[in-house]
Scaffold this motif. Structure first.
Motif, PDB file in Angstrom:
ATOM      1  N   ARG A   1     -18.213  34.004  11.640  1.00  0.00           N
ATOM      2  CA  ARG A   1     -19.169  33.866  12.747  1.00  0.00           C
ATOM      3  C   ARG A   1     -19.113  32.458  13.332  1.00  0.00           C
ATOM      4  O   ARG A   1     -19.246  32.270  14.549  1.00  0.00           O
ATOM      5  CB  ARG A   1     -20.583  34.200  12.249  1.00  0.00           C
ATOM      6  N   LYS A   2     -18.893  31.488  12.469  1.00  0.00           N
ATOM      7  CA  LYS A   2     -18.839  30.101  12.938  1.00  0.00           C
ATOM      8  C   LYS A   2     -17.708  29.902  13.934  1.00  0.00           C
ATOM      9  O   LYS A   2     -17.839  29.149  14.912  1.00  0.00           O
ATOM     10  CB  LYS A   2     -18.668  29.157  11.744  1.00  0.00           C
TER      11      LYS A   2
ATOM     12  N   ASP B   1     -16.487  32.382  15.715  1.00  0.00           N
ATOM     13  CA  ASP B   1     -16.629  33.474  16.684  1.00  0.00           C
ATOM     14  C   ASP B   1     -15.464  34.454  16.596  1.00  0.00           C
ATOM     15  O   ASP B   1     -14.980  34.952  17.616  1.00  0.00           O
ATOM     16  CB  ASP B   1     -16.750  32.913  18.111  1.00  0.00           C
TER      17      ASP B   1
ATOM     18  N   ASP C   1     -20.130  34.230   7.242  1.00  0.00           N
ATOM     19  CA  ASP C   1     -20.573  33.024   7.951  1.00  0.00           C
ATOM     20  C   ASP C   1     -19.407  32.227   8.540  1.00  0.00           C
ATOM     21  O   ASP C   1     -19.484  31.800   9.703  1.00  0.00           O
ATOM     22  CB  ASP C   1     -21.413  32.140   7.022  1.00  0.00           C
TER      23      ASP C   1
END
Length: 268
Positions: free
Chosen positions: A166-167, A169, A163
């Motif tokens: 992904r936050k 990118d 996570d």
């Protein structure tokens, strides 16, 4: 001076993060190994046994320095609060090893995570309440098959690793073999985990493979077909290991291993 290997335009550095005993006897990890096989492995890598007869692991990452950037393969055991703290000798010293190599975390442009076991991702993301990627300018590469199997491997890493990446990118998913921006190549080597991957560096007829946990002990180098108890798919792991160890048209194959006593082993 850090252990290193020069391969054409590339310099591969072994970055220590720690050392300590495995969490179970090696006879349980390789239940089919014979006394003769253990004796041969101990002659090959005597440092893999400590004074009490325990399997002694090194924990290391590798930096590949090339003309087009810095690639880090794996991220060690991590700080004191890392996910590996339940069994590995944290805190790791990877930041010190990077500093000794003259590498700032911001210099790293690619991080290849061979797989999602905790002793290979420890410094990828740091902090808990405000988790952040330790390498702020890097693209983190993971096989899609590995992420798809995350719940079976370690669901804790979804919030601790996936996570946060992904936050920001910074997570890039791969589907099989992929060329990297620096000229290295990622190879899918499944079996230890479903999306395990290794990194291949080639210069002329010389190759170096950063193996991840395709090789965790010298006994697997001497006897590639021998099953390891912590492989999720032993048959696929055997096939991946044997395929990687084939030199093909290369005159020399070097292996960069995270857990053997010596970081670099020449297979041929």
């Amino acid at each position: 001076m850090l252990p290193s290997l020069k391969l054409g335009p590339y310099t591969v550095l072994a970055l220590a993060d720690g050392a300590g005993p495995f969490f179970s006897p090696r006879s349980e990890a390789f239940p089919d190994a014979t006394d003769e096989q253990w004796a041969a492995a101990d002659r090959f890598d005597p440092g893999a046994l400590d004074a009490d007869g325990r399997w002694w692991l090194r924990f290391r990452a590798f930096a590949i320095l090339g003309e087009r950037g810095v690639t880090l393969v794996d991220a060690g055991i991590g700080p004191a609060d890392s996910p590996a703290a339940a069994w590995a000798p944290v805190p790791g010293v990877l930041p010190d090893s990077l500093a000794a190599a003259g590498i700032d975390p911001s210099d790293v442009d690619t991080v290849v995570l061979t797989h999602l076991h905790t002793d290979h991702v420890g410094w990828a993301v740091v902090g808990t309440d405000a988790a952040r990627p330790y390498f702020p300018n890097a693209e983190y590469l993971l096989q899609r098959a590995e992420l798809d199997a995350l719940d079976a491997i370690n669901p804790l890493l979804r919030s601790r690793l996936v996570d946060p990446l992904r936050k920001t990118d910074q997570l890039r998913l791969l589907d099989g073999a992929t060329a990297l921006r620096g000229g290295e190549r990622v190879l899918a080597t499944p079996g230890h985990t479903p999306g395990h991957q290794s990194v291949l560096v080639t210069s002329g007829r010389e190759r170096l493979a950063v193996t991840g946990d395709l090789l965790v002990h010298a006994i697997q180098l001497l006897h590639p077909a021998l099953a390891y108890a912590h492989e999720m798919d032993p048959e696929r792991a055997r096939a991946s290991r044997e395929r990687l160890l084939r030199t093909g048209d290369a005159d020399t194959l070097h292996l960069a291993t995270p857990h053997l006593t010596e970081p670099f082993v020449t297979s041929r």
